[in-house]
Design a protein around this motif. Structure first.
Motif, mmCIF file in Angstrom:
data_model
loop_
_atom_site.group_PDB
_atom_site.id
_atom_site.type_symbol
_atom_site.label_atom_id
_atom_site.label_comp_id
_atom_site.label_asym_id
_atom_site.label_seq_id
_atom_site.Cartn_x
_atom_site.Cartn_y
_atom_site.Cartn_z
ATOM 1 N N VAL A 121 11.238 -3.083 38.067
ATOM 2 C CA VAL A 121 10.503 -2.617 36.895
ATOM 3 C C VAL A 121 9.396 -3.609 36.549
ATOM 4 O O VAL A 121 9.568 -4.818 36.656
ATOM 5 C CB VAL A 121 11.444 -2.367 35.691
ATOM 6 N N TYR A 122 8.233 -3.037 36.163
ATOM 7 C CA TYR A 122 7.120 -3.831 35.668
ATOM 8 C C TYR A 122 7.158 -3.750 34.151
ATOM 9 O O TYR A 122 7.077 -2.667 33.571
ATOM 10 C CB TYR A 122 5.787 -3.277 36.177
ATOM 11 N N GLY B 246 8.413 1.858 36.854
ATOM 12 C CA GLY B 246 9.586 1.650 37.687
ATOM 13 C C GLY B 246 9.326 2.003 39.139
ATOM 14 O O GLY B 246 8.558 2.915 39.441
ATOM 15 N N LEU B 247 9.949 1.262 40.037
ATOM 16 C CA LEU B 247 9.907 1.548 41.467
ATOM 17 C C LEU B 247 11.333 1.769 41.942
ATOM 18 O O LEU B 247 12.234 1.009 41.584
ATOM 19 C CB LEU B 247 9.307 0.381 42.254
ATOM 20 N N SER C 219 10.911 4.470 51.976
ATOM 21 C CA SER C 219 9.984 5.012 50.978
ATOM 22 C C SER C 219 10.221 4.355 49.620
ATOM 23 O O SER C 219 11.253 3.738 49.385
ATOM 24 C CB SER C 219 10.133 6.530 50.871
ATOM 25 N N VAL C 220 9.208 4.501 48.758
ATOM 26 C CA VAL C 220 9.318 4.018 47.390
ATOM 27 C C VAL C 220 8.733 5.092 46.478
ATOM 28 O O VAL C 220 7.717 5.708 46.797
ATOM 29 C CB VAL C 220 8.604 2.662 47.183
ATOM 30 N N SER C 221 9.401 5.342 45.362
ATOM 31 C CA SER C 221 8.924 6.300 44.368
ATOM 32 C C SER C 221 8.499 5.542 43.123
ATOM 33 O O SER C 221 9.173 4.594 42.702
ATOM 34 C CB SER C 221 10.018 7.299 44.002
ATOM 35 N N ILE C 222 7.368 5.958 42.558
ATOM 36 C CA ILE C 222 6.861 5.343 41.328
ATOM 37 C C ILE C 222 7.227 6.233 40.156
ATOM 38 O O ILE C 222 7.074 7.448 40.228
ATOM 39 C CB ILE C 222 5.330 5.188 41.367
ATOM 40 N N ASN C 223 7.687 5.617 39.064
ATOM 41 C CA ASN C 223 7.999 6.344 37.849
ATOM 42 C C ASN C 223 7.339 5.623 36.674
ATOM 43 O O ASN C 223 7.755 4.527 36.310
ATOM 44 C CB ASN C 223 9.513 6.425 37.646
ATOM 45 N N PRO D 46 -1.567 9.969 36.264
ATOM 46 C CA PRO D 46 -0.371 9.137 36.099
ATOM 47 C C PRO D 46 0.045 8.481 37.413
ATOM 48 O O PRO D 46 -0.252 8.985 38.493
ATOM 49 C CB PRO D 46 0.686 10.126 35.622
ATOM 50 N N PHE D 47 0.693 7.335 37.286
ATOM 51 C CA PHE D 47 1.273 6.701 38.468
ATOM 52 C C PHE D 47 2.532 7.477 38.824
ATOM 53 O O PHE D 47 3.513 7.457 38.090
ATOM 54 C CB PHE D 47 1.660 5.243 38.170
#
Length: 160
Positions: free
Chosen positions: A97-98, A108-109, A115-119, A133-134
């Motif tokens: 988390v950033y 959040g990652l 793979s990586v998902s951005i939230n 949005p990211f």
């Protein structure tokens, strides 16, 4: 790039002023990763892509529970861009988390396989366009291994 410069003459000041530069090269700018040369020893470190213009780059953080992340997202038209670089805290072995003091952005990652998902959880509008949005699922790019020279040189044998 090369191009044409458009000038306008101001009679009152008796001089020309540059009012526009029309570039001949319409190729889109190349995406430059500012953390590309940083160490990649963390198991999640690497470059993850959504498309040629959208990247999540993960590198080693200062501490074992941190990762340094650079995110650049852009749609195909180039009119919707977002960019963030910062340290993310690992909250588990697969999530980070950033969250920075004084910054409303919480991002959040979630890592899963390659793979990586951005939230985007809250308030990251300072880093992206209004309707950009990211989000998304980014796939890890395989690292290109540098080929070592396997050729044996033919050296003359020493005379005894």
């Amino acid at each position: 790039g090369e191009g044409k410069e458009v000038l306008a003459y101001d009679a009152g000041e008796k001089r020309f002023s540059l009012i526009m530069t029309d570039l001949l090269n319409d190729d889109p700018a190349v995406l430059i990763n500012p953390i590309d040369t940083f160490p990649r020893t963390h198991k999640l470190a690497g470059d993850y892509y959504l498309n040629k213009k959208s990247l999540v780059s993960v590198r080693d953080g200062r501490y074992a529970n941190q990762i340094l992340v650079y995110i650049h997202t852009e749609n195909s038209d180039g009119d919707c861009k977002g960019e963030l670089k910062g340290e993310f805290i690992m909250t588990s072995t697969t999530t980070a988390v950033y969250r920075q003091g004084g910054d409303p952005c919480i991002l959040g990652l979630t890592f899963s396989g390659n793979s990586v998902s951005i939230n985007e959880e809250r308030g990251c509008g300072n880093y992206r366009g209004l309707d950009c949005p990211f989000d998304g699922k980014f796939t890890r790019k395989k690292e290109e291994k540098q080929k070592e020279s396997t050729k044996k040189t033919n050296r003359p044998k020493r005379a005894e």
